[in-house]
Design a protein around this motif. Structure first.
Motif, short mmCIF file in Angstrom:
data_model
loop_
_atom_site.label_atom_id
_atom_site.label_comp_id
_atom_site.label_asym_id
_atom_site.label_seq_id
_atom_site.Cartn_x
_atom_site.Cartn_y
_atom_site.Cartn_z
N TYR A 1 2.45 4.11 -23.04
CA TYR A 1 3.65 4.01 -22.50
C TYR A 1 4.62 4.50 -23.62
O TYR A 1 4.60 3.98 -24.79
CB TYR A 1 4.12 2.61 -22.02
N VAL B 1 5.01 7.21 -18.48
CA VAL B 1 3.77 6.84 -18.54
C VAL B 1 2.51 7.87 -18.57
O VAL B 1 2.77 8.78 -17.44
CB VAL B 1 3.44 5.99 -17.28
N ARG C 1 7.50 10.34 -15.74
CA ARG C 1 8.62 9.38 -16.10
C ARG C 1 8.65 8.38 -14.90
O ARG C 1 8.95 8.83 -13.76
CB ARG C 1 9.88 10.23 -16.22
N SER C 2 8.87 6.95 -15.27
CA SER C 2 9.12 6.25 -13.99
C SER C 2 10.20 6.02 -13.28
O SER C 2 11.45 6.35 -14.34
CB SER C 2 8.62 4.73 -14.80
N PRO D 1 12.03 2.08 -14.23
CA PRO D 1 11.65 1.78 -15.49
C PRO D 1 11.58 0.15 -15.56
O PRO D 1 10.82 -0.31 -16.24
CB PRO D 1 12.38 2.40 -16.41
N THR E 1 8.48 -1.24 -13.81
CA THR E 1 7.26 -0.77 -14.80
C THR E 1 7.13 -1.66 -15.78
O THR E 1 6.03 -2.42 -16.22
CB THR E 1 7.29 0.59 -15.41
#
Length: 680
Positions: free
Chosen positions: A90, A117, A126-127, A130, A133
Motif C-alpha cells: 500500500y 494498492v 488506485r482505490s 480509500p 481500504t
C-alpha cells in the motif's frame, strides 16, 4: 514514512522502519518538544485525517514553511506511508495545500487523500474508496489501541472504558458482523410486518403503527444513552486530566490527591448502593405475593378471629354426626329423638352452625397459608430493614465525604487567590463536575424512559402476536416474522456467547503478559463487565480488586491488554474456517510509553516491548533512552533515529553536546531526523 512541512518538520524527512523478525523495534529518541508526539499524529493524520492535538488539524502546517514562503505561494504539507499486509503493498498519501496571504496567514485550498494498492502479481490500482481500504487495513475504531500516547494509556484500565473494550473485542474479532446481521434481521422482521399490513384489521394496523413508533423512540433513546455515556466518559477523563495537572503543582498535590481518593470512595459507595438496590428489588420480586396479598390476608385473619370469638371456628361438631343422630332416632345418651320434638329442633338448629369435612379442610389449609404468609412478611420486613440500613449507612458516608471534599475545594480556592494556575484548574474542574452531574441526571432520565418504552413495546408486541395467531390468512406472515425474530434472538445469543468466550481468552492472555512484568502478587483480568481490573487474593483465598494502583501499574495493565488483542488477531489470521474471526497483523506505535514507570518497570516493559507486536515503533525522550530502556531493548532494535531540534536560541549545552539540539542556520526553529548506526 515520508513527512513534509508537518508540525515541527520543515523539509522532507524519510523514515524506514524495522521489519525483520529478530529486530522488529524502531526507536526514535529526542528532547521534549522536538516532535515525538507529532510523529505519532502523522500516522493518524495520514490514515484517518485526524490528530490528537488540542488545536486538532488547524495548525499542522510547519511555521518555518509559512514564514519562508512568499505571498501567493501554495505550501504543501504531506505524510506518505508505505506498508504491506497479507501479500498486498500500500502507498498511502494525504496532503493539504495552503495559500499564503499577503498578511502572512494561510488558508486551506486543496486536500487530497489517495491509496494505491499493489497485489502479488505487481498490478497497482488506485482505490476508489480509500477510506474503506484503510478501514480494512487498520480500522479507525481500533487505532487508539495501536497508535497511542503512553502518558494517557492508563485510561484504558479505567472503569469507564468497559464499553470501549467490549466494542474493540467485537470489532477486532469480526463479531461486529454478527451485530450487523442481527440489525439486518430485525429490519427484515419489520419489513415482513409491513408486507402484511394491508391485510390486517384496523386494530392490527393501529398496533403495528404504534410498535414502529415505539421502536423508533427506543432507538432514539438508546442512541442518546450511548452518546451521553461517551460524553460522560470524556468529561470524567478531562476531570482526571485537570486533576493530574493540579497534582503537578507541589502545594496543591496533597489536597488534589486526597480529593481524588475521596471521589473514588464516593464512586465505590454509589456502586455498592446500586448493588443494594438491585438486591432489594430481587427481594421484593421474591416476596411480591406476600406483599401484594397483605390486605387480603389481614382481612381473612380478622374474619377468622371474629368467628373464633363466637365459637364458630374451628368447628366443634361435624354436620354428618348430627344428621346420623337424627336419622337413627336416638341420642348418643340413649334417649329417643322423636320427630318435631324439642330434641330434634335443637339438633336442627345446631346443624346450621356445624361444619363439614370439606369446610374443616379449607379452614386448616387457610390457617397454614396465613401462617406461611406471616412468616414471609416477617422475613421480608427484616431483609428490607437490613437493605435500608445498609443503604442509609452509605448515604451518610457519602454526605460526610462530600463535606470533606467541600472543605478541600475551599482550601484550593483560597490557594487560587494567590496562584492563577490553581485558580484556572479549579474553575475548569468545577465546570466539568457540573457537566458530569448534569450528564448523570440525563442518563438516569434516559434509563427510566428506556425501561418504560421497553415495557410498553413488549406489551404491544404480545398484542400484535395474539392478533396474528387469530388470522389464518396471515399464518405465513406470522411464521416468517416469528422465524426472523428467532434468528435475531439466536444471533444476539451467539454474539454474547462468543464475545464472552473471547473475553475469557483475552483475560488469560492479558494476565500472562501482566505477570511477566509486574513484581506484586496481583493478577490482571477482564471481568464480566469488560473492565480491565487488577485483583489480588487475600489470606482466605477470596479474590478482590486491588483498588490502589499507581499510574505506572495502570500503564502496564493497559499495555498487557493491547498486546493481547494484537496476539489474538495475529493468531486468527492464520486459522482456517474462521467464519467471523478474520484477524489481522497490526503494528504498535507508542509515544512515551515509559514516562510514568519507575526504573524497574521501565526495564521490564522495555524487555517485553519487542514481544508486544510483530512491528513496534517507540518514541522516547532522550533522558529515558540514555537509561536502562536502551539497555533492555537494544538487542531487538532494527532501526534507530535521533530527533534533532534546530533552534536559534540554544539554552541547554548538554543536549547540544549529545546532538539533540543544533543551531539553526536559517533563523527558523524546526526538527530533523538523523539515523543512528546500530552496532552489529
Amino acid at each position: 514514512m515520508r513527512i513534509e512541512n508537518f508540525r515541527q518538520f520543515w523539509k522532507p524527512i524519510i523514515l524506514d522502519f524495522a521489519t525483520s523478525n529478530d529486530k522488529n523495534v524502531t526507536v526514535i529518541h529526542g528532547a521534549n518538544g522536538a516532535g515525538k508526539t507529532s510523529l505519532l499524529n502523522a500516522f493518524k493524520w495520514c490514515f484517518y485525517g485526524q490528530t490528537d492535538f488540542d488545536t486538532e488539524n488547524d495548525f499542522i502546517l510547519n511555521e518555518a514553511a509559512i514564514t519562508n514562503a512568499n505571498a501567493g505561494d501554495l505550501i504543501t504539507t504531506s505524510v506518505q506511508i508505505k506498508c504491506s499486509d497479507v501479500g498486498n503493498r500500500y502507498d498511502i498519501t494525504r496532503k493539504n495545500k495552503y495559500l499564503k496571504r499577503s498578511d502572512g496567514t494561510v488558508s486551506l485550498k486543496e486536500s487530497d487523500f489517495s491509496v494505491d494498492v499493489t497485489d502479488e502479481s505487481g498490478k497497482t490500482v488506485r482505490s476508489k474508496m480509500p477510506g474503506s481500504t484503510i478501514e480494512l487495513l487498520i480500522p479507525r475504531n481500533l487505532q487508539p489501541y495501536f497508535f497511542f500516547n503512553g502518558e494517557r494509556i492508563e485510561k484504558i484500565a479505567n472503569v469507564n472504558e468497559g464499553d470501549k473494550i467490549k466494542q474493540a473485542i467485537r470489532y477486532l474479532t469480526g463479531l461486529e458482523l454478527i451485530e450487523r446481521a442481527h440489525k439486518h434481521v430485525q429490519k427484515a422482521a419489520r419489513q415482513i410486518r409491513k408486507e402484511g399490513k394491508d391485510f390486517k384489521s384496523e386494530l392490527h394496523q393501529d398496533i403495528y403503527d404504534e410498535i414502529n413508533l415505539k421502536e423508533d423512540e427506543k432507538t432514539r433513546i438508546s442512541d442518546s444513552i450511548r452518546s451521553t455515556k461517551q460524553i460522560l466518559a470524556s468529561t470524567r477523563e478531562s476531570i482526571d486530566g485537570k486533576n493530574n495537572e493540579l497534582k503537578k503543582i507541589e502545594k496543591a498535590k496533597s489536597l488534589a490527591d486526597k480529593r481524588e481518593a475521596l471521589n473514588r470512595n464516593i464512586r465505590d459507595l454509589k456502586k455498592e448502593m446500586d448493588e443494594i438496590n438491585s438486591d432489594r428489588a430481587s427481594t421484593i420480586d421474591a416476596y411480591r405475593a406476600s406483599i401484594l396479598s397483605s390486605k387480603v390476608i389481614n382481612d381473612s385473619k380478622q374474619i377468622i378471629e371474629e368467628n373464633r370469638k363466637i365459637g364458630r371456628l374451628p368447628y366443634r361438631v361435624r354436620d354428618q354426626f348430627i344428621k346420623d343422630l337424627i336419622e337413627s332416632g336416638y341420642c348418643m345418651c340413649g334417649n329417643p329423638i322423636r320427630p318435631n320434638s324439642i330434641e330434634e329442633n335443637t339438633l336442627q338448629d345446631a346443624l346450621k352452625d356445624a361444619g363439614s369435612d370439606d369446610a374443616e379442610e379449607v379452614f386448616t389449609r387457610l390457617q397454614a397459608l396465613i401462617s406461611h404468609f406471616d412468616s414471609d412478611n416477617d422475613t421480608y420486613k427484616q431483609k428490607h430493614e437490613v437493605f435500608t440500613n445498609r443503604y442509609n449507612e452509605r448515604l451518610l458516608k457519602i454526605e460526610s465525604i462530600q463535606d470533606e471534599i467541600t472543605e478541600i475545594n475551599l482550601k484550593l480556592r483560597e490557594m487560587g487567590q494567590d496562584d492563577d494556575q490553581i485558580a484556572k484548574l479549579e474553575n475548569d474542574i468545577n465546570d466539568l463536575n457540573k457537566q458530569a452531574i448534569n450528564l448523570e441526571k440525563e442518563l438516569a432520565r434516559h434509563d427510566i424512559e428506556l425501561e418504560t418504552i421497553e415495557a410498553s413495546l413488549k406489551e404491544r408486541k404480545e398484542q400484535f402476536e395474539e392478533l396474528e395467531d387469530k388470522k389464518e390468512k396471515h399464518t405465513l406472515t406470522s411464521a416468517r416474522y416469528t422465524a426472523a425474530q428467532n434468528v435475531a434472538n439466536a444471533l444476539n445469543s451467539l454474539n454474547e456467547f462468543l464475545t464472552d468466550r473471547i473475553r475469557l481468552d483475552l483475560s488469560q492472555r492479558v494476565n500472562r503478559t501482566f505477570q511477566a512484568i509486574m513484581r506484586k502478587p496481583v493478577e490482571a483480568i477482564i471481568d464480566e463487565n469488560y473492565h480491565l481490573k487488577v485483583v489480588k487474593t487475600d489470606i482466605d483465598g477470596a479474590t478482590q480488586e486491588a483498588r490502589e494502583q499507581s499510574t505506572g501499574e495502570k500503564q502496564v495493565t493497559s499495555l498487557s491488554f493491547i498486546a493481547s488483542i494484537i496476539e489474538l488477531a495475529k493468531e486468527q489470521i492464520n486459522k482456517k474456517n474462521t467464519n467471523f474471526f478474520t484477524g489481522g497483523i497490526y503494528p504498535l506505535v507508542m509515544d512515551s510509553p515509559f514516562g510514568a514507570l519507575d526504573d524497574d518497570y521501565r526495564f521490564k516493559v522495555a524487555q517485553s516491548v519487542s514481544n508486544l507486536a510483530d512491528q513496534v515503533i517507540i518514541f522516547v525522550s532522550n533522558s529515558q533512552w540514555s537509561g536502562n530502556v536502551k539497555q533492555a531493548c537494544e538487542g531487538r532494535i532494527g532501526k534507530s533515529y535521533k530527533l534533532v531540534y534546530h533552534t536559534s536560541s540554544i539554552k541547554d549545552n548538554k543536549l547540544t553536546e549529545r546532538g539533540y539540539l543544533a543551531a539553526s542556520d536559517t533563523g527558523f526553529d524546526y526538527s530533523s531526523i538523523d539515523e543512528v548506526k546500530i552496532n552489529a
